[in-house]
Structures are given as C-alpha cells and as structure tokens.
Design a protein around this motif. Structure first.
Motif, PDB file in Angstrom:
ATOM      1  N   TRP A  21      56.534 124.230  26.068  1.00 34.93           N
ATOM      2  CA  TRP A  21      56.176 125.991  25.566  1.00 34.93           C
ATOM      3  C   TRP A  21      57.407 126.492  25.725  1.00 34.93           C
ATOM      4  N   ARG A  22      58.227 126.137  26.099  1.00 28.45           N
ATOM      5  CA  ARG A  22      59.385 127.650  25.741  1.00 28.45           C
ATOM      6  C   ARG A  22      60.465 127.373  24.993  1.00 28.45           C
ATOM      7  N   SER A  23      60.107 125.368  25.057  1.00 29.60           N
ATOM      8  CA  SER A  23      61.911 125.173  24.062  1.00 29.60           C
ATOM      9  C   SER A  23      60.647 124.413  22.529  1.00 29.60           C
ATOM     10  N   SER A  24      59.555 125.028  22.590  1.00 33.87           N
ATOM     11  CA  SER A  24      58.850 124.901  20.957  1.00 33.87           C
ATOM     12  C   SER A  24      57.762 125.654  20.693  1.00 33.87           C
ATOM     13  N   SER A  25      57.803 125.688  19.505  1.00 37.07           N
ATOM     14  CA  SER A  25      56.781 126.384  19.071  1.00 37.07           C
ATOM     15  C   SER A  25      55.190 126.204  19.693  1.00 37.07           C
ATOM     16  N   ALA A  26      54.891 125.446  20.988  1.00 37.93           N
ATOM     17  CA  ALA A  26      53.956 125.264  21.054  1.00 37.93           C
ATOM     18  C   ALA A  26      53.181 126.533  21.965  1.00 37.93           C
ATOM     19  N   GLY A  27      54.335 126.792  22.507  1.00 39.00           N
ATOM     20  CA  GLY A  27      53.728 128.054  23.570  1.00 39.00           C
ATOM     21  C   GLY A  27      53.299 129.068  22.178  1.00 39.00           C
ATOM     22  N   GLU A  28      53.815 129.839  21.884  1.00 39.68           N
ATOM     23  CA  GLU A  28      53.643 130.410  20.730  1.00 39.68           C
ATOM     24  C   GLU A  28      52.274 129.864  19.725  1.00 39.68           C
ATOM     25  N   THR A  29      51.690 128.718  19.200  1.00 38.85           N
ATOM     26  CA  THR A  29      50.242 127.930  18.930  1.00 38.85           C
ATOM     27  C   THR A  29      49.727 128.474  19.564  1.00 38.85           C
ATOM     28  N   LEU A  30      50.114 127.504  20.947  1.00 39.56           N
ATOM     29  CA  LEU A  30      48.855 128.188  21.672  1.00 39.56           C
ATOM     30  C   LEU A  30      48.433 129.861  22.131  1.00 39.56           C
ATOM     31  N   ARG A  31      49.374 130.072  21.651  1.00 43.13           N
ATOM     32  CA  ARG A  31      48.842 131.778  22.126  1.00 43.13           C
ATOM     33  C   ARG A  31      48.026 132.971  20.556  1.00 43.13           C
ATOM     34  N   SER A  32      48.700 131.798  20.089  1.00 44.29           N
ATOM     35  CA  SER A  32      47.787 132.348  18.741  1.00 44.29           C
ATOM     36  C   SER A  32      46.586 131.937  18.435  1.00 44.29           C
ATOM     37  N   VAL A  33      46.489 130.696  18.768  1.00 45.04           N
ATOM     38  CA  VAL A  33      45.132 130.055  18.931  1.00 45.04           C
ATOM     39  C   VAL A  33      44.023 131.264  20.321  1.00 45.04           C
ATOM     40  N   PHE A  34      44.739 131.519  21.057  1.00 47.47           N
ATOM     41  CA  PHE A  34      43.767 132.448  21.845  1.00 47.47           C
ATOM     42  C   PHE A  34      43.266 133.676  20.797  1.00 47.47           C
ATOM     43  N   ILE A  35      44.299 134.702  20.193  1.00 45.57           N
ATOM     44  CA  ILE A  35      44.290 135.201  19.122  1.00 45.57           C
ATOM     45  C   ILE A  35      43.162 135.069  18.412  1.00 45.57           C
ATOM     46  N   GLU A  36      43.435 134.238  17.462  1.00 48.72           N
ATOM     47  CA  GLU A  36      42.430 133.375  16.452  1.00 48.72           C
ATOM     48  C   GLU A  36      41.148 133.669  16.764  1.00 48.72           C
ATOM     49  N   ILE A  37      40.935 132.943  18.192  1.00 47.84           N
ATOM     50  CA  ILE A  37      39.081 132.151  18.277  1.00 47.84           C
ATOM     51  C   ILE A  37      38.711 133.536  18.978  1.00 47.84           C
ATOM     52  N   GLN A  38      38.667 135.399  19.299  1.00 46.95           N
ATOM     53  CA  GLN A  38      38.782 136.295  19.659  1.00 46.95           C
ATOM     54  C   GLN A  38      37.580 136.843  19.465  1.00 46.95           C
ATOM     55  N   LEU A  39      37.258 137.272  18.419  1.00 52.63           N
ATOM     56  CA  LEU A  39      36.404 137.457  17.819  1.00 52.63           C
ATOM     57  C   LEU A  39      35.295 136.771  16.722  1.00 52.63           C
ATOM     58  N   ASP A  40      35.163 135.306  17.456  1.00 54.66           N
ATOM     59  CA  ASP A  40      34.813 133.737  16.695  1.00 54.66           C
ATOM     60  C   ASP A  40      33.638 133.602  18.398  1.00 54.66           C
ATOM     61  N   SER A  41      31.795 133.803  18.617  1.00 52.62           N
ATOM     62  CA  SER A  41      31.963 133.056  19.067  1.00 52.62           C
ATOM     63  C   SER A  41      31.689 131.601  19.442  1.00 52.62           C
ATOM     64  N   LYS A  42      31.752 131.158  17.931  1.00 56.46           N
ATOM     65  CA  LYS A  42      31.189 129.349  18.082  1.00 56.46           C
ATOM     66  C   LYS A  42      32.526 129.465  18.522  1.00 56.46           C
ATOM     67  N   ALA A  43      33.652 130.087  18.063  1.00 57.77           N
ATOM     68  CA  ALA A  43      34.869 128.854  18.519  1.00 57.77           C
ATOM     69  C   ALA A  43      35.684 129.324  20.013  1.00 57.77           C
ATOM     70  N   ILE A  44      34.896 130.218  21.087  1.00 58.86           N
ATOM     71  CA  ILE A  44      35.173 130.004  22.221  1.00 58.86           C
ATOM     72  C   ILE A  44      35.234 129.159  22.891  1.00 58.86           C
ATOM     73  N   ALA A  45      33.295 129.138  21.987  1.00 64.24           N
ATOM     74  CA  ALA A  45      32.727 127.900  23.068  1.00 64.24           C
ATOM     75  C   ALA A  45      32.392 126.670  22.861  1.00 64.24           C
ATOM     76  N   GLU A  46      33.818 126.675  20.990  1.00 67.46           N
ATOM     77  CA  GLU A  46      34.299 124.748  20.724  1.00 67.46           C
ATOM     78  C   GLU A  46      35.215 124.691  22.122  1.00 67.46           C
ATOM     79  N   PHE A  47      36.528 125.792  22.372  1.00 63.72           N
ATOM     80  CA  PHE A  47      36.698 125.886  22.961  1.00 63.72           C
ATOM     81  C   PHE A  47      37.290 125.673  24.447  1.00 63.72           C
ATOM     82  N   ARG A  48      35.948 127.168  24.858  1.00 62.76           N
ATOM     83  CA  ARG A  48      35.196 126.604  26.402  1.00 62.76           C
ATOM     84  C   ARG A  48      34.867 124.771  26.278  1.00 62.76           C
ATOM     85  N   GLU A  49      34.099 124.446  25.606  1.00 59.52           N
ATOM     86  CA  GLU A  49      33.471 123.253  26.342  1.00 59.52           C
ATOM     87  C   GLU A  49      34.215 121.530  25.835  1.00 59.52           C
TER      88      GLU A  49
END
Length: 206
Positions: free
Chosen positions: A109-137
């Motif tokens: 996470w620290r040495s590549s773009s992976a950490g920022e990418t995962l944080r970006s996923v968190f941002i992108e799914i916040q207002l999408d209930s289907k995306a949150i369900a897919e993320f969780r399940e």
C-alpha cells in the motif's frame, strides 16, 4: 509496355475494443494496465475516463459495458496486482504468519499506487448502494481470503480453536489495517505486531 503497379494502402489496425457484452481478454488487460499506469504515474485526481480512453486506445462505451462504474474498474485494477505483492506465509506459527502477511500488505500500500487505489474505491462507492453491497459480499471476502487461510491452518494444527472468535479476529485485523490506510498511517509497523499479539493471545485462551 510494363504494367503500372499500385501501392496498396495498409489495412487500418483493428481496435482492441470488442463488440458486444463479451470481454476480450486482450482489451481487458490493456484497459486495466492503462488504468494502473495512470494511477501509478499521476494519482487518483488524474484518473478520468477520458485519460483512460486515450491511454488504452479503447472507448467509453466499451469501458462502461464491462465495468458498471468507476469504482468497479478501480476495484479490478487493485485486485489485478494484489496476489503478486501480498505474501501468504506459512511459518508454522500463527502470530508470525499474520505479522508477515500484514507487513507485506502495508508495504505494498505504502510503496505503490495500491493504497491510493483502494482509498479511491472507498470514495467511489459511497453513494452507490449496489456497489457497497458488492463490496461487502464479494470484494471483502476475497481480500480476507489470506487471513482466513492463515487462521484455518492454525486451527488444523491445533494452535487455536475454531469458532466465532476467529471471524471476529479476521474483522478486527482487516478493520485495523484499513483504518491505518484511510488515515495514511502505514509507517508504524509496531501497530501490526501489537494488534496481532493481542488477538492471538485471546484466541489461544481455552
């Protein structure tokens, strides 16, 4: 009289973008590779669909046909390299296996773009209930797979007893790691050692 020869015009290269809903492996890889390169070189703020189309030589309709949202695309970019860089140690000791696994995860996470990418996923799914369900399940269970494998080995070896406490331990270590990720606090590796020590001690109590 010699015949006049005409120079044929080279055929225009075919686009990598396939037609229809079926993904072309070549196109999929090109898009994911281009997305990863943008994130690595310029970061999430520069990651736009226009930039991706230009870099991948694809089209917006193709991208949106294969990924229903930007968050879904970012998720696949993240998972594309996770198995390569995150270790799944088997030292025969539960505590050591957990520490090595989590340290490799934080380092990635620290040495590549992976950490920022995962944080970006968190941002992108916040207002999408289907995306949150897919993320969780779907996404979350895949990301916890290595932790579960480590705990399962410890159960098989008789190091700990299987039960609800193991599920709690998986959630606690995942939550602890993601809290450090979203707060950009990935340098203090002692937090890994201390958290793992407390959890393993609790699991070993009969």
């Amino acid at each position: 009289m010699p015949q006049k020869t005409t120079k044929s015009t080279p055929a225009k290269p075919r686009s990598r973008s396939s037609i229809g809903a079926v993904r072309s492996p070549q196109s999929t890889e090109a898009i994911l590779e281009a997305a990863a390169a943008i994130l690595e070189e310029q970061g999430y703020r520069a990651f736009t669909m226009d930039a991706l189309v230009e870099r991948a030589g694809s089209s917006k309709p193709t991208i949106y046909r294969w990924w229903r949202s930007k968050g879904a695309l970012l998720r696949d970019v993240y998972e594309r390299t996770a198995l390569t860089f995150v270790t799944s140690p088997d030292t025969g000791n539960l505590e050591q296996d957990l520490i090595e696994h989590l340290r490799s995860l934080w380092s990635w996470w620290r040495s590549s773009s992976a950490g920022e990418t995962l944080r970006s996923v968190f941002i992108e799914i916040q207002l999408d209930s289907k995306a949150i369900a897919e993320f969780r399940e779907e996404f979350l269970p895949r990301r916890e797979r290595t932790l579960r494998k480590i705990f399962a080995r410890a159960v098989s070896a008789g190091e700990i007893v299987d039960g609800p406490a193991v599920e709690v331990a998986v959630s606690m270590l995942t939550g602890m790691s993601w809290l450090h990720l979203v707060t950009a606090n990935l340098d203090n590796l002692d937090d890994i050692d201390n958290s793992v020590a407390v959890i393993v001690k609790g699991l070993r109590v009969r």
